[in-house]
Design an enzyme around this catalytic site. Structure first.
Site, PDB file in Angstrom:
ATOM      1  N   THR A 109       0.852  -1.191   0.000  1.00 49.41           N
ATOM      2  CA  THR A 109       0.000   0.000   0.000  1.00 49.41           C
ATOM      3  C   THR A 109       0.884   1.235   0.000  1.00 49.41           C
ATOM      4  O   THR A 109       2.077   1.166   0.286  1.00 49.41           O
ATOM      5  CB  THR A 109      -0.905   0.020   1.243  1.00 49.41           C
ATOM      6  OG1 THR A 109      -0.079   0.149   2.415  1.00 49.41           O
ATOM      7  CG2 THR A 109      -1.726  -1.249   1.352  1.00 49.41           C
TER       8      THR A 109
ATOM      9  N   GLU B 296      -5.812  -4.221  -1.141  1.00 46.28           N
ATOM     10  CA  GLU B 296      -6.228  -5.428  -0.411  1.00 46.28           C
ATOM     11  C   GLU B 296      -7.270  -6.255  -1.158  1.00 46.28           C
ATOM     12  O   GLU B 296      -7.525  -7.404  -0.783  1.00 46.28           O
ATOM     13  CB  GLU B 296      -6.782  -5.041   0.969  1.00 46.28           C
ATOM     14  CG  GLU B 296      -5.766  -4.464   1.932  1.00 46.28           C
ATOM     15  CD  GLU B 296      -5.574  -2.960   1.803  1.00 46.28           C
ATOM     16  OE1 GLU B 296      -4.982  -2.360   2.714  1.00 46.28           O
ATOM     17  OE2 GLU B 296      -6.015  -2.376   0.778  1.00 46.28           O
TER      18      GLU B 296
ATOM     19  N   LYS C 294     -17.441  16.262  10.100  1.00 46.75           N
ATOM     20  CA  LYS C 294     -18.520  16.046  11.068  1.00 46.75           C
ATOM     21  C   LYS C 294     -18.897  17.394  11.669  1.00 46.75           C
ATOM     22  O   LYS C 294     -18.234  17.906  12.559  1.00 46.75           O
ATOM     23  CB  LYS C 294     -18.072  15.065  12.145  1.00 46.75           C
ATOM     24  CG  LYS C 294     -17.701  13.697  11.571  1.00 46.75           C
ATOM     25  CD  LYS C 294     -17.086  12.778  12.599  1.00 46.75           C
ATOM     26  CE  LYS C 294     -16.661  11.454  11.954  1.00 46.75           C
ATOM     27  NZ  LYS C 294     -15.975  10.563  12.901  1.00 46.75           N
TER      28      LYS C 294
ATOM     29  N   TRP D 277     -22.850  14.423   9.051  1.00 45.36           N
ATOM     30  CA  TRP D 277     -21.702  14.149   8.181  1.00 45.36           C
ATOM     31  C   TRP D 277     -21.829  14.966   6.898  1.00 45.36           C
ATOM     32  O   TRP D 277     -22.889  15.025   6.277  1.00 45.36           O
ATOM     33  CB  TRP D 277     -21.647  12.668   7.819  1.00 45.36           C
ATOM     34  CG  TRP D 277     -21.168  11.788   8.926  1.00 45.36           C
ATOM     35  CD1 TRP D 277     -20.810  12.168  10.187  1.00 45.36           C
ATOM     36  CD2 TRP D 277     -20.996  10.366   8.871  1.00 45.36           C
ATOM     37  NE1 TRP D 277     -20.428  11.079  10.922  1.00 45.36           N
ATOM     38  CE2 TRP D 277     -20.524   9.962  10.144  1.00 45.36           C
ATOM     39  CE3 TRP D 277     -21.176   9.412   7.880  1.00 45.36           C
ATOM     40  CZ2 TRP D 277     -20.248   8.630  10.438  1.00 45.36           C
ATOM     41  CZ3 TRP D 277     -20.910   8.090   8.174  1.00 45.36           C
ATOM     42  CH2 TRP D 277     -20.438   7.698   9.437  1.00 45.36           C
TER      43      TRP D 277
END
Length: 536
Positions: free
Chosen positions: A186, A330, A440, A445
């Site tokens: 990654t 992944e 937030k 959100w």
């Protein structure tokens, strides 16, 4: 009762054998620095991969040994994919755009036994020469006449010298299909990079899946140019899927600017390509500036980050279909693709754009959950937010060499992606934000992705980024950073705010708008939000 069917392992070497046997005369084209192009075929590539495998044997590299690459998309790099993985070793692709400290860490952590490098990337290795494993042999992807010298690196070997004269056939081993064949780390935006170790089985299944019409869609009638680098999650699996399907393969090399890609696409008859939004932004801008249209290009796959709907519309105007996909290192990476269903045939342009903007619906074999704060599944209404979880046969079960450091891998078998999403009744997923990037505000959100996509629709804006800043009253408020298109007049802050009218709730509109010359990106082309937050 057991079935009476043959049991043949799924191996990457079988992909190469199939391509050589049934698509042997199909071209593999490599664009090189200076505008040159080299040409080969799947049959010839298979012979050279066999020669490479013999060379690895002579180097006494054992089963499971890691063989690293620092290379652009090219036929030689493709030979490494198959010669290394097919012979039982692990092809470890390294992203040269990472910081040199990260590259040194990756090479050490993987314990690479050999490193195949493009001449142009040798300075990277010279900068970390004292950190390379003492037993790591360095092979330069060039001929003897082009072999550079180095005062800091051990003796260098030319790739063509390494494989010349060796047998052009190899008895590929009949491996357990769960044997490792590839390794990719990654980008390490949070902590050190983490390695994902792919198996032959997962790689072959993923290649089959992305070839489906409702995924990336690859057929023998196509000419495919993977602009996404082979060092980035195996170029999204296309170096395996394209030979599997028998399509012509065009490798762009280091020439990824809009003008170079447009010329390559037209001259080689590219019908399908794949890359991150920044690539399509530059290519579209070039085509619009030249007043040109593509001769053969019909569709592109986009991933890595969300594609702004405005950019999708611009590509559609050039006659190109955009197929959104989602994945991670992944997940091999593709798990979702935004292909429409029959029920969407009569949709308006606005409804079609809204569908294409979603990351897509699950490919068969991949399971997804959207989990709420209470641990239960959220409603599949396309509105309710939750954390995205995934599992499947081409999803990692843990990180390489980090068994005790994998909190994202749950004991119940689910992988926590870190994405906040919605899912509708048909399974279409739309990323609202990364868990760490969502704003937030006042207990609600705000999606930074939504605000960025709207901003890019402004005629003066080339790129946008939204991050949160602390607010005494609301907890957090969004800050909008903008890069303007060259030659455009700078709009006023109130003009930018007014552009959000009717598109989001008023309390979502950024209070703070800042104009910058450019924005920092990760090695894989994503906005580097960690650096952008430092500007607040």
């Amino acid at each position: 009762m057991q079935a009476l069917m043959m049991d043949r392992p799924l191996l990457v070497s079988a992909i190469l054998d199939h391509a050589a046997a049934y698509h042997g005369d199909t071209e593999v084209v490599s664009a090189e620095a200076g505008g040159r192009r080299s040409r080969t075929t799947y049959a010839a590539l298979a012979r050279r991969a066999a020669q490479l495998a013999h060379a690895l044997d002579e180097m006494r590299l054992g089963s499971g040994d890691r063989v690293a690459t620092l290379a652009w998309n090219s036929a030689r790099h493709l030979e490494l994919y198959y010669g290394v993985g097919g012979s039982g070793r692990v092809c470890h692709t390294i992203n040269p755009r990472l910081f040199k400290e990260q590259i040194a860490f990756i090479i050490q952590h993987a314990e690479d036994r050999a490193l195949f490098v493009e001449p142009g990337f040798l300075p990277i290795l010279e900068a970390i020469a004292d950190q390379l494993p003492k037993t790591c042999r360095i092979v330069v992807l060039c001929g003897a006449d082009d072999l550079p010298t180095s005062e800091t690196l051990p003796a260098l070997t030319a790739y063509e010298d390494l494989i010349v004269g060796r047998p052009e056939a190899y008895d590929w081993p009949s491996l357990d299909e769960n044997t490792a064949c590839a390794l990719c780390y990654t980008s390490g935006t949070t902590g050190d990079p983490k390695g994902v170790l792919y198996s032959h089985r997962s790689t072959v299944l993923h290649a089959m899946a992305i070839g489906w019409p409702d995924a990336l869609g690859v057929s023998a009638a196509d000419t495919v140019c993977p602009v996404v680098p082979m060092f980035h999650v195996n170029a999204w699996g296309l170096p395996y899927a394209v030979p599997m399907m028998g399509a012509k393969l065009v490798m762009p090399g280091p020439n990824l600017d809009g003008a170079s890609l447009a010329r390559l696409f037209d001259e080689e008859g590219v019908t399908m390509s794949a890359g991150v939004p920044t690539i399509w932004m530059a290519l579209t801008a070039h085509m619009e500036k030249e007043g040109a249209r593509f001769q053969k290009l019909k569709r592109v796959a986009v991933g890595g980050s969300a594609m702004p709907p405005a950019l999708t519309s611009r590509m559609n105007a050039l006659g190109v279909e955009v197929r959104h996909a989602w994945g991670m290192t992944e997940t091999s990476p593709v798990g979702l693709a935004s292909a429409p269903k029959a029920k969407h045939a009569g949709h308006s342009d606005e409804e079609r754009l809204a569908l294409v903007a979603k990351q897509g619906r699950p490919l068969f074999g991949m399971e997804f959950r959207v989990e709420g704060a209470d641990g239960g599944d959220v409603a599949r209404d396309g509105k309710s937010f939750g954390a995205l979880l995934v599992r499947g046969p081409w999803v990692a079960s843990r990180y390489f060499g980090r068994d005790a450091e994998s909190p994202n891998f749950r004991p119940d078998g689910w992988f926590e992606t870190g994405d906040v999403v919605t899912m509708d009744a048909d399974g279409y997923v739309q990323i609202v934000d990364r868990t760490k990037d969502v704003v937030k505000s006042g207990g609600e959100w705000i999606s930074s992705i939504d605000l960025e996509n709207i901003a890019v629709g402004h005629p003066a804006v080339a790129e946008a980024a939204v991050v949160a800043r602390a607010d005494e009253k609301w907890g957090e408020r969004p800050v909008l950073f903008l890069v303007l298109k060259p030659g455009t007049e700078k709009p006023g802050v109130e003009d930018i705010k007014a552009f959000y009218d009717g598109k989001v709730a008023r309390w979502c509109v950024p209070d703070d708008v800042r104009f910058v010359d450019d924005l920092p990106h990760t090695a894989t082309g994503k906005l580097r939000k960690t650096d952008i937050r430092k500007l607040v």
